[in-house]
Each structure stands twice: as structure tokens, then as C-alpha cells.
Write a protein that holds these residues in place. Sequence first.
Motif, mmCIF file in Angstrom:
data_model
loop_
_atom_site.group_PDB
_atom_site.id
_atom_site.type_symbol
_atom_site.label_atom_id
_atom_site.label_comp_id
_atom_site.label_asym_id
_atom_site.label_seq_id
_atom_site.Cartn_x
_atom_site.Cartn_y
_atom_site.Cartn_z
ATOM 1 N N SER A 9 0.847 -1.202 0.000
ATOM 2 C CA SER A 9 0.000 0.000 0.000
ATOM 3 C C SER A 9 0.881 1.251 0.000
ATOM 4 O O SER A 9 1.680 1.459 0.928
ATOM 5 C CB SER A 9 -0.891 0.010 1.241
ATOM 6 O OG SER A 9 -1.432 1.315 1.412
ATOM 7 N N PRO A 10 0.742 2.108 -1.028
ATOM 8 C CA PRO A 10 1.578 3.325 -1.055
ATOM 9 C C PRO A 10 1.217 4.281 0.075
ATOM 10 O O PRO A 10 2.062 5.038 0.547
ATOM 11 C CB PRO A 10 1.261 3.935 -2.428
ATOM 12 C CG PRO A 10 -0.094 3.394 -2.801
ATOM 13 C CD PRO A 10 -0.177 2.032 -2.167
ATOM 14 N N TYR A 11 -0.064 4.231 0.511
ATOM 15 C CA TYR A 11 -0.496 5.127 1.595
ATOM 16 C C TYR A 11 0.129 4.661 2.919
ATOM 17 O O TYR A 11 0.581 5.475 3.721
ATOM 18 C CB TYR A 11 -2.019 5.128 1.718
ATOM 19 C CG TYR A 11 -2.741 5.183 0.380
ATOM 20 C CD1 TYR A 11 -2.897 6.394 -0.291
ATOM 21 C CD2 TYR A 11 -3.246 4.034 -0.213
ATOM 22 C CE1 TYR A 11 -3.554 6.449 -1.515
ATOM 23 C CE2 TYR A 11 -3.899 4.073 -1.436
ATOM 24 C CZ TYR A 11 -4.050 5.273 -2.076
ATOM 25 O OH TYR A 11 -4.698 5.315 -3.293
ATOM 26 N N LEU A 33 -6.249 -7.928 3.614
ATOM 27 C CA LEU A 33 -7.560 -7.265 3.611
ATOM 28 C C LEU A 33 -8.696 -8.224 3.270
ATOM 29 O O LEU A 33 -9.821 -8.058 3.746
ATOM 30 C CB LEU A 33 -7.538 -6.081 2.631
ATOM 31 C CG LEU A 33 -6.710 -4.870 3.105
ATOM 32 C CD1 LEU A 33 -6.464 -3.909 1.955
ATOM 33 C CD2 LEU A 33 -7.395 -4.166 4.258
ATOM 34 N N GLY A 47 -12.674 0.047 6.154
ATOM 35 C CA GLY A 47 -11.958 -1.192 5.839
ATOM 36 C C GLY A 47 -10.685 -0.974 5.047
ATOM 37 O O GLY A 47 -10.265 -1.851 4.288
ATOM 38 N N LYS A 48 -10.088 0.198 5.206
ATOM 39 C CA LYS A 48 -8.880 0.505 4.424
ATOM 40 C C LYS A 48 -7.664 0.647 5.324
ATOM 41 O O LYS A 48 -7.785 1.068 6.483
ATOM 42 C CB LYS A 48 -9.064 1.833 3.676
ATOM 43 C CG LYS A 48 -10.142 1.767 2.614
ATOM 44 C CD LYS A 48 -10.241 3.100 1.893
ATOM 45 C CE LYS A 48 -11.362 3.041 0.878
ATOM 46 N NZ LYS A 48 -11.078 3.784 -0.314
ATOM 47 N N VAL A 49 -6.510 0.323 4.748
ATOM 48 C CA VAL A 49 -5.242 0.603 5.428
ATOM 49 C C VAL A 49 -4.613 1.832 4.765
ATOM 50 O O VAL A 49 -4.874 2.097 3.595
ATOM 51 C CB VAL A 49 -4.274 -0.607 5.325
ATOM 52 C CG1 VAL A 49 -4.741 -1.732 6.186
ATOM 53 C CG2 VAL A 49 -4.049 -1.044 3.875
ATOM 54 N N PRO A 50 -3.822 2.563 5.551
ATOM 55 C CA PRO A 50 -3.328 2.289 6.893
ATOM 56 C C PRO A 50 -4.290 2.724 7.984
ATOM 57 O O PRO A 50 -5.086 3.643 7.796
ATOM 58 C CB PRO A 50 -2.056 3.155 6.950
ATOM 59 C CG PRO A 50 -2.370 4.340 6.092
ATOM 60 C CD PRO A 50 -3.202 3.788 4.953
ATOM 61 N N ASP A 62 -7.269 8.631 7.659
ATOM 62 C CA ASP A 62 -6.482 7.843 6.766
ATOM 63 C C ASP A 62 -5.023 8.280 6.828
ATOM 64 O O ASP A 62 -4.623 8.931 7.798
ATOM 65 C CB ASP A 62 -7.064 7.907 5.351
ATOM 66 C CG ASP A 62 -7.107 9.316 4.752
ATOM 67 O OD1 ASP A 62 -6.543 10.249 5.335
ATOM 68 O OD2 ASP A 62 -7.693 9.475 3.670
ATOM 69 N N SER A 63 -4.246 7.984 5.777
ATOM 70 C CA SER A 63 -2.807 8.264 5.855
ATOM 71 C C SER A 63 -2.517 9.741 6.097
ATOM 72 O O SER A 63 -1.580 10.085 6.810
ATOM 73 C CB SER A 63 -2.105 7.791 4.575
ATOM 74 O OG SER A 63 -2.529 8.527 3.444
ATOM 75 N N ASP A 98 -1.185 11.228 -4.020
ATOM 76 C CA ASP A 98 -2.182 10.255 -3.531
ATOM 77 C C ASP A 98 -3.267 10.018 -4.585
ATOM 78 O O ASP A 98 -3.770 8.900 -4.740
ATOM 79 C CB ASP A 98 -2.847 10.756 -2.243
ATOM 80 C CG ASP A 98 -1.974 10.560 -1.004
ATOM 81 O OD1 ASP A 98 -0.795 10.227 -1.152
ATOM 82 O OD2 ASP A 98 -2.494 10.743 0.115
HETATM 83 N N1 LIG Z 1 -7.101 7.840 1.220
HETATM 84 C C1 LIG Z 1 -6.732 6.626 1.904
HETATM 85 C C2 LIG Z 1 -6.568 5.500 0.902
HETATM 86 C C3 LIG Z 1 -6.386 4.153 1.580
HETATM 87 C C4 LIG Z 1 -6.590 2.998 0.613
HETATM 88 O O1 LIG Z 1 -7.271 3.113 -0.415
HETATM 89 N N2 LIG Z 1 -5.989 1.854 0.946
HETATM 90 C C5 LIG Z 1 -6.173 0.650 0.148
HETATM 91 C C6 LIG Z 1 -4.885 -0.165 0.106
HETATM 92 S S1 LIG Z 1 -3.707 0.557 -0.968
HETATM 93 C C7 LIG Z 1 -7.203 -0.233 0.828
HETATM 94 O O2 LIG Z 1 -7.142 -0.414 2.015
HETATM 95 N N3 LIG Z 1 -8.158 -0.771 0.056
HETATM 96 C C8 LIG Z 1 -9.145 -1.660 0.579
HETATM 97 C C9 LIG Z 1 -10.537 -1.244 0.206
HETATM 98 O O3 LIG Z 1 -10.708 -0.223 -0.472
HETATM 99 O O4 LIG Z 1 -11.452 -1.961 0.591
HETATM 100 C C10 LIG Z 1 -5.427 6.870 2.686
HETATM 101 O O5 LIG Z 1 -4.695 7.790 2.329
HETATM 102 O O6 LIG Z 1 -5.174 6.181 3.679
#
Ligand SMILES: N[C@@H](CCC(=O)N[C@@H](CS)C(=O)NCC(=O)O)C(=O)O
Length: 209
Positions: A9-11, A33, A47-50, A62-63, A98
Motif C-alpha cells: 500500500s503506497p499510503y 484485507l 476497511g482501508k489501510v493504513p 487515513d494516511s 495520492d
Molecule cells: N485515502 C486513503 C486510501 C487508503 C486505501 O485506499 N488503501 C487501500 C490499500 S492501498 C485499501 O485499504 N483498500 C481496501 C478497500 O478499499 O477496501 C489513505 O490515504 O489512507
Amino acid sequence: MKLLYTINSPYARKVRIVAAEKHIEITLEEVVLAAPDCPVKLYNPLGKVPVLILDDGDSLYDSRVIVEYLDNRTPLAHLLPLDSSAKIKVRRWEALADGVCDAAVAVMLEQRKAESMQDASFIARHMGKVSRGLQVLNDDLAKNIETGKSKWCVNGAFSLADIAVGCMLGYVNLRFGAVVNLVHDYPNLAALQTALLKRQSFIDSLPVA
Ligand SMILES: N[C@@H](CCC(=O)N[C@@H](CS)C(=O)NCC(=O)O)C(=O)O
């Protein structure tokens, strides 16, 4: 503090690099995930990382929120300038980097579908965001070089802008290395990437093919 992250994950990489540059110790917990017992949803309804889990059990996402929190934890080597006009510039570079990642992730997910299910116009639209974003970032770096403001993105100093752009370049290289030729098409970004890859924080967090 514990960071829930995925390796590519780049974030999340942005957060890992900020913590390393600021010498802030965080426990890293790699997650899958798609796993039914993935803990991320318990801490981030999206449900997103980080996700950063604080010692009192509260969570941050988020990040962009997490990096600001970490940057404020110690005055050592501020990555977000204290001066508000410089900070806004750094945030704009981060927003564009981003945004390129968002488009690249969308293309990657579309391309993982069976070929008959893929939407070519969706892919083209999002690849347009990737290439326009790369072009503008490359051109903005050229303006810095012309005005003698050094290789870094904002005001001649290493900042979150460089970290965000570097994480985006690592991700674009990972997913589209075969079609995006940085050295040929975006030489200023390629030079920035070379400079960033001399830093231990970037070396330690390289994406894994
Ligand atoms: N804007 C968010 C983006 C986070 C994001 O999209 N993470 C992706 C991994 S690269 C993720 O967790 N995707 C899972 C999903 O969307 O369900 C941030 O900066 O943290």
C-alpha cells in the motif's frame, strides 16, 4: 502504537516512512484485507489501510491524518512545514501524488477482473489521471530545478511532499513498470526517485513484486 498495513500500500508506506524519518517507534502488523478475520474493519469502518491504533485503543485513519499526527508528536525534523503557505504547498503535492495512487489502484483492481468483464473506457480514464498527474509533478519539479531550489518538491527542503511522491512512484513502478518509463518520459521524477532511494526509510519499505 500499532500500524495495520499491507506491504504494497503506497499510503501505508507513506506512514511507515514518516515514522522512520521521525524516529518514532510503531509496531507494524501486516494484514490481509481479504481475510475474513482481518481486523481493519474493527478500527476503520471503511476497511482501508493504513490504520494507526493508539495506546488508548483509539484509531486514526487515513494516511493524511496519521502523518500529521506523527509529525506533531515530535519537533524533530518537521515533514509538514510550520509555515502555513509552505504547508499548503506540501499538502497539494501530497494530494496529487495520492490521487495518482487512487487512479492506479482503480486500474489495478479493474485489470484483476476477468478480461471479458473489464471496462476499457474506465481503464483509459484512470490511466489518463495517472499520466496527467505524473506530467504535472514532473513539470513542477522542473520549475524548482530552473529556479535553483534543489531537487526536493517544496522550498528546497525534504518534506512529506517528497515522501508522498516517492511512494506513488514506487507503486506506479510496481504496477505499471512495463508501460510507464520514468527515466524517458518523466526524468525529473526519476531523479527524485534516485535521491529518495538513498534514504534508509525508503530502502526498508520497498514494495514487493
Ligand atoms: N485515502 C486513503 C486510501 C487508503 C486505501 O485506499 N488503501 C487501500 C490499500 S492501498 C485499501 O485499504 N483498500 C481496501 C478497500 O478499499 O477496501 C489513505 O490515504 O489512507
